[in-house]
Scaffold this active site. Structure first.
Site: not given
Length: 240
Positions: A31, A43, A155
């Site tokens: 991530h 994010h 992401c």
């Protein structure tokens, strides 16, 4: 030499504008986000109902960027973000979710790029100045980054756009994500070589590795020809 094998850094090394990441689900997926200072990360997350993902059962097991833990006490800084989606702001601890901290590298050499066999850790593209990176991240926090898609708008794509301002303008290829690129490169290596060559003999393994490396580097945002530099205000207007 250590950084050839790992991009791991300590929290006190972080600087505003850094593109950071943390591995999820037994190192299957990482991530990514942008550190903006004061212990805060912006994010792009998946959330129920609004983000498209892959459209398969893989979404549940592989592409969860913000795992839900109903037994966990809500963070005193972030509150309960277990159902958050889109571009969000979190404290560093919530972003890491118990994982370790890594720094995504920009402007590296082709040799260094290929030395890092795992995609989603670096790029040949160069980062823009810190003020541009932070402006894009803050602007997208307020205005969104479109619908999540594991292969075209995830992401990592978000963080790379914040760092470079580069956007893929074709509808038929993957986005900027090195993770997606490496998975597709592995598929190309298997599909392009007879299975018995890949599983037996030095020549077969070398050919497979060569195909994987070429596919990875050709899909990198730093060498692709299907990208343009788009101001964040124009990007948001276009996506609405």
């Amino acid at each position: 030499m250590v950084r050839v094998l790992s991009n791991k850094i300590q929290k006190d090394e972080l600087k505003p504008g850094d593109h950071i990441y943390s591995w999820r689900n037994l190192y299957i997926y990482a991530h990514h986000g942008i550190y903006v200072g004061n212990g805060i990360v912006i994010h792009f997350t998946r959330g129920p109902g609004q983000e498209t993902g892959t459209g398969t059962v893989l979404d549940r097991f592989i592409f969860s960027s913000f795992p839900s833990d109903p037994s966990k006490t809500p963070c005193p800084i972030c509150g309960d973000q277990s159902k958050s989606d889109g571009v969000i702001s979190s404290c560093l601890e919530c972003f890491l979710y118990g994982g370790e901290l890594y720094l995504f590298q920009y402007g590296i050499s082709p040799a260094m790029f290929l030395a890092k066999a795992r995609g989603g850790t670096c790029t040949l593209a160069r980062s823009d100045p810190t003020e541009d990176v932070l402006h894009r991240a803050e602007y997208l926090l307020q205005n969104g980054f479109g619908a999540y898609n594991a292969f075209k708008n995830n992401c990592e794509d978000f963080a790379i756009y914040c760092k470079t301002g580069l956007i893929v303008f074709t509808r038929v290829s993957v986005g900027r994500s090195g993770q997606a690129g490496s998975y597709l490169a592995a598929f190309d290596a298997i599909a392009s070589s007879p299975l018995h060559f890949l599983t037996t003999g030095f020549v077969g393994l070398t050919a497979g590795c060569g195909i994987y490396c070429i596919s990875r580097i050709m899909s990198d945002i730093g060498v692709r020809r299907d990208v343009r530099k788009i101001p964040v205000e124009r990007l948001v207007t276009h996506s609405r």
